[in-house]
Write a protein that holds these residues in place. Structure first.
Motif, PDB file in Angstrom:
ATOM      1  N   UNK A  23      32.305  42.298  74.268  1.00  0.00           N
ATOM      2  CA  UNK A  23      30.812  40.509  74.975  1.00  0.00           C
ATOM      3  C   UNK A  23      29.071  40.993  74.915  1.00  0.00           C
ATOM      4  N   UNK A  24      29.112  42.159  74.633  1.00  0.00           N
ATOM      5  CA  UNK A  24      27.462  42.519  73.961  1.00  0.00           C
ATOM      6  C   UNK A  24      26.921  42.276  72.281  1.00  0.00           C
ATOM      7  N   UNK A  25      28.138  42.459  71.261  1.00  0.00           N
ATOM      8  CA  UNK A  25      27.865  41.513  70.221  1.00  0.00           C
ATOM      9  C   UNK A  25      28.047  40.139  70.445  1.00  0.00           C
ATOM     10  N   UNK A  26      29.684  40.034  70.945  1.00  0.00           N
ATOM     11  CA  UNK A  26      29.283  38.399  70.997  1.00  0.00           C
ATOM     12  C   UNK A  26      28.124  37.208  71.594  1.00  0.00           C
ATOM     13  N   UNK A  27      27.354  38.560  72.905  1.00  0.00           N
ATOM     14  CA  UNK A  27      26.384  37.557  73.114  1.00  0.00           C
ATOM     15  C   UNK A  27      24.854  38.115  72.500  1.00  0.00           C
ATOM     16  N   UNK A  28      25.308  38.439  71.661  1.00  0.00           N
ATOM     17  CA  UNK A  28      23.697  38.667  70.218  1.00  0.00           C
ATOM     18  C   UNK A  28      24.168  37.805  69.011  1.00  0.00           C
ATOM     19  N   UNK A  29      25.263  37.779  68.391  1.00  0.00           N
ATOM     20  CA  UNK A  29      25.598  37.082  68.054  1.00  0.00           C
ATOM     21  C   UNK A  29      25.075  34.849  68.162  1.00  0.00           C
ATOM     22  N   UNK A  30      26.075  34.950  69.702  1.00  0.00           N
ATOM     23  CA  UNK A  30      25.517  33.621  70.268  1.00  0.00           C
ATOM     24  C   UNK A  30      23.307  33.353  70.469  1.00  0.00           C
ATOM     25  N   UNK A  31      22.814  34.479  70.483  1.00  0.00           N
ATOM     26  CA  UNK A  31      21.697  34.629  70.629  1.00  0.00           C
ATOM     27  C   UNK A  31      21.197  34.159  69.255  1.00  0.00           C
ATOM     28  N   UNK A  32      21.044  34.526  68.261  1.00  0.00           N
ATOM     29  CA  UNK A  32      20.896  34.020  66.823  1.00  0.00           C
ATOM     30  C   UNK A  32      21.253  33.590  66.083  1.00  0.00           C
ATOM     31  N   UNK A  33      23.215  33.143  66.233  1.00  0.00           N
ATOM     32  CA  UNK A  33      23.582  31.757  65.898  1.00  0.00           C
ATOM     33  C   UNK A  33      24.383  30.830  65.806  1.00  0.00           C
ATOM     34  N   UNK A  44      28.790  36.720  80.227  1.00  0.00           N
ATOM     35  CA  UNK A  44      27.291  36.714  79.760  1.00  0.00           C
ATOM     36  C   UNK A  44      27.006  36.110  79.362  1.00  0.00           C
ATOM     37  N   UNK A  45      28.021  34.065  78.378  1.00  0.00           N
ATOM     38  CA  UNK A  45      28.046  33.491  78.599  1.00  0.00           C
ATOM     39  C   UNK A  45      29.134  32.438  78.674  1.00  0.00           C
ATOM     40  N   UNK A  46      29.051  31.783  79.525  1.00  0.00           N
ATOM     41  CA  UNK A  46      30.018  31.172  80.099  1.00  0.00           C
ATOM     42  C   UNK A  46      30.119  29.527  79.118  1.00  0.00           C
ATOM     43  N   UNK A  47      29.270  29.842  78.506  1.00  0.00           N
ATOM     44  CA  UNK A  47      29.664  28.299  77.406  1.00  0.00           C
ATOM     45  C   UNK A  47      30.476  29.279  75.670  1.00  0.00           C
ATOM     46  N   UNK A  48      30.466  30.060  75.998  1.00  0.00           N
ATOM     47  CA  UNK A  48      30.980  30.412  74.514  1.00  0.00           C
ATOM     48  C   UNK A  48      32.354  29.987  74.548  1.00  0.00           C
ATOM     49  N   UNK A  49      32.469  29.704  72.720  1.00  0.00           N
ATOM     50  CA  UNK A  49      33.575  29.207  72.744  1.00  0.00           C
ATOM     51  C   UNK A  49      34.155  30.024  72.003  1.00  0.00           C
ATOM     52  N   UNK A  50      35.518  29.937  72.700  1.00  0.00           N
ATOM     53  CA  UNK A  50      36.623  31.279  72.240  1.00  0.00           C
ATOM     54  C   UNK A  50      38.018  30.566  70.647  1.00  0.00           C
ATOM     55  N   UNK A  51      38.067  31.859  70.644  1.00  0.00           N
ATOM     56  CA  UNK A  51      39.609  30.925  69.406  1.00  0.00           C
ATOM     57  C   UNK A  51      40.759  32.760  69.617  1.00  0.00           C
TER      58      UNK A  51
END
Length: 469
Positions: free
Chosen positions: A138-148, A197-204
Motif C-alpha cells: 500500500x505504501x508503494x502504491x500510494x507513492x506510485x499514484x502520488x507521482x504517476x 490510502x487511495x480510495x480511487x486506486x485502479x486495481x488489477x
C-alpha cells in the motif's frame, strides 16, 4: 536456415491462390489506441534503465505509438519498497535475470514514471504480494499514484499466484496446500490496504498463468473492485525437449498452430461479468524463449496474428514480455558491449500491428489452401488497412483482394527478412528501425485497384499491409 522464396524466386514456385473479401461497410470493434504493450521485470527498476534521459528506449516506445508498459512479472514478488534512503542503482551492463531480493526507493519510482511520461505510455504497475505485507504494498502504491497517477492504468497485485504453492517441480513461496481461498484473503488484505490510502486506486489482477480455473473465482469475488482482468500467455515451452509434445518450441509449431483454449476462456470469463481483459504478459515460449525461434523473424509474424486474434475477441491489449536480454524473446534488447538498445525481430511485429490496427475491425473473408490469414481495419480517416500474413514456410501466396468499389488506390508496406529464422535484417516498408529507435517508411509500393480489386503476391513467411483509400 529455413529458405524463403522471395520475389526473385517466385517464378520457381507457382503461388497458391487466395481470396480476401473485405466488407468495409460492416464495422466491428473499435481497437484501443493503446492495444500494443510491453511487459518487463520489476527488478529493472533497480538498474539504470527506466529514466527520462534514456532517449533511445523512449524512442522505441514512441515509435509504436500509444502503449502500455507493465512492470512486475516474476520479480515483483521479491522486490521491496522503502521511503527511507535510496538503494544504489545497478548498471545495465550487468543485466541478468535475478531471483534474490532487491529494494527500490522513491527515486527509482520517480524516474520510472518520468520515463513513461516521456514515452507517452500508460503503466500497469505491479506491487509485491509474495511478501504478504499489505502495508508495504500500500505504501508503494500510494507513492506510485502520488507521482504517476496520470500514467497509471492499474495497480497489479502480485504475479502468477496460482504458482505460489510448492509443487513436485516447483519450489514455490507458499505451502503446497495453499490455494485460491488463501489467495483471495491475501489479495483482499492488500487491496484493502491500498484503497485505505487511495480510495480511487485502479486495481488489477489476477495475472494468472494457463491451466488454472481461478479466473471465474477471482471475477466473482473482485469484479466490482478491479478495472481490468489479466492473464499470461505462452503458447510454447522452451524447456520442452520432446519434438512430439504439443508445446515443443519450433517455428513450425509457432506459425502452424493456435492455442485458443486457455486465454480465450479467461477473456470470455471477464466479458461475462463486464470486466475488461488484457493479456498482461505474453511471448512465444515460456522459460525465456528459445534461440532460433523466439529471437527470429518467425516471432514477428506470430505476434501480428496473435494480437489480431485477441483484438477480434474484444481484448483490450497485449503486453509482450522481455527484460532486454539478447538472443531470447525480448522485443527490445540491450547490447552490453555497445551499451545500446535496439529492436529485435519481435519488435517489428508490434510495429506492423501499430500501423495496421488504427480504427475499427471490419468483417472479412479469407480462403486459401496455404497457411495464410488476413485482417481488416477501417480508420476514422476512411482508409482501409488490410493485413496479409503468409505464415506458410514454403508456398508464396497470390492474394486476390476485393475491398469494395469505393476504394480506388492504395499502397503496400511489406514486412520481410532474409529468412524465417533470421535474427537480423528485418525491414518494414523498406526500412529498419534506426539506432536511435526511430522508423520512417522508405519503400512502399503503389497499388491500383480496379472496382476495388487487385492482386498482391507474398513470398513465404512474410507480411504485407495494404492501405487503401
Amino acid at each position: 536456415m529455413l529458405p524463403l522464396l522471395f520475389a526473385a524466386t517466385l517464378a520457381a514456385a507457382a503461388p497458391t491462390p487466395a481470396t480476401v473479401t473485405v466488407h468495409a461497410d460492416q464495422p466491428g470493434l473499435l481497437l484501443p489506441a493503446d492495444f500494443v504493450g510491453l511487459s518487463t521485470e520489476k527488478k529493472l527498476m533497480t538498474r539504470d534503465c527506466f529514466h527520462p534521459k534514456n532517449q533511445t528506449l523512449i524512442n522505441l516506445c514512441r515509435t509504436l505509438g500509444p502503449g502500455v508498459l507493465r512492470i512486475g512479472a516474476n520479480n515483483v514478488d521479491s522486490t521491496f519498497f522503502t521511503r527511507d534512503g535510496q538503494p544504489p542503482r545497478e548498471s545495465m551492463k550487468d543485466n541478468r535475470y535475478v531471483v534474490d531480493p532487491r529494494t527500490i526507493g522513491t527515486e527509482a519510482v520517480d524516474e520510472f514514471f518520468a520515463f513513461a511520461r516521456a514515452a507517452g505510455w500508460k503503466v500497469i504497475y505491479g506491487v509485491n504480494l509474495g511478501a504478504n505485507n499489505p502495508a508495504m504494498a500500500a505504501e508503494e502504491a500510494d507513492y506510485a499514484l502520488q507521482v504517476g497517477a496520470k500514467e497509471i492504468l492499474a495497480i497489479e497485485i502480485g504475479n502468477e499466484p496460482n504458482l505460489y504453492p510448492k509443487g513436485p517441480k516447483r519450489e514455490g513461496i507458499r505451502p503446497g496446500n495453499w490455494g485460491y481461498p488463501q489467495y483471495q484473503a491475501e489479495f483482499t488484505a492488500t487491496a484493502d490496504a491500498i484503497v485505505a490510502k487511495r480510495p480511487q486506486a485502479p486495481l488489477t489482477g489476477p495475472a494468472l498463468t494457463k491451466s488454472t480455473k481461478w479466473m471465474p473465482l477471482f471475477l466473482a469475488d473482485f469484479k466490482s473492485r478491479v478495472v481490468l482482468a489479466t492473464s499470461h500467455v505462452y503458447p510454447l515451452s522452451a524447456p520442452e525437449t520432446d519434438p512430439q509434445a504439443q508445446r515443443f518450441t519450433s517455428i513450425e509449431k509457432l506459425l502452424g498452430e493456435k492455442y485458443l483454449d486457455d486465454w480465450a476462456i479467461k477473456l470470455a470469463d471477464a466479458q461475462a461479468v463486464g470486466v475488461p481483459y488484457r493479456v498482461g504478459e505474453c511471448n512465444t515460449a515460456s522459460g525465456g524463449g528459445k534461440r532460433g525461434v523466439s529471437n527470429a523473424f518467425a516471432s514477428a509474424l506470430w505476434s501480428i496474428d496473435f494480437l489480431f486474434d485477441v483484438a477480434t475477441r474484444g481484448g483490450q491489449g497485449v503486453n509482450l514480455h522481455g527484460s532486454f536480454t539478447p538472443n531470447n524473446y525480448s522485443p527490445i534488447v540491450y547490447d552490453k558491449k555497445t551499451e545500446t538498445y535496439g529492436a529485435a525481430p519481435l519488435y517489428y511485429g508490434l510495429l506492423f500491428f501499430s500501423q495496421a490496427a488504427q480504427g475499427r475491425l471490419v468483417a472479412s473473408e479469407t480462403k486459401c489452401a496455404a497457411n495464410f490469414v488476413a485482417h481488416a481495419v477501417r480508420g476514422s480517416d476512411g482508409k482501409l488497412r488490410v493485413t496479409l500474413l503468409n505464415k506458410d514456410l514454403a508456398q508464396p501466396v497470390a492474394a486476390q483482394l476485393d475491398l469494395g468499389a469505393a476504394y480506388k488506390t492504395g499502397h503496400v508496406l511489406r514486412l520481410t527478412a532474409p529468412s524465417v529464422d533470421a535474427t537480423a535484417g528485418v525491414t518494414f516498408a523498406g526500412a529498419a528501425v534506426t539506432a536511435e529507435g526511430k522508423w520512417t517508411p522508405q519503400g512502399t509500393e503503389p497499388l491500383t485497384l480496379t472496382a476495388g480489386k487487385a492482386t498482391v503476391t507474398l513470398p513465404p513467411a512474410s507480411a504485407a499491409l495494404i492501405i487503401a483509400e
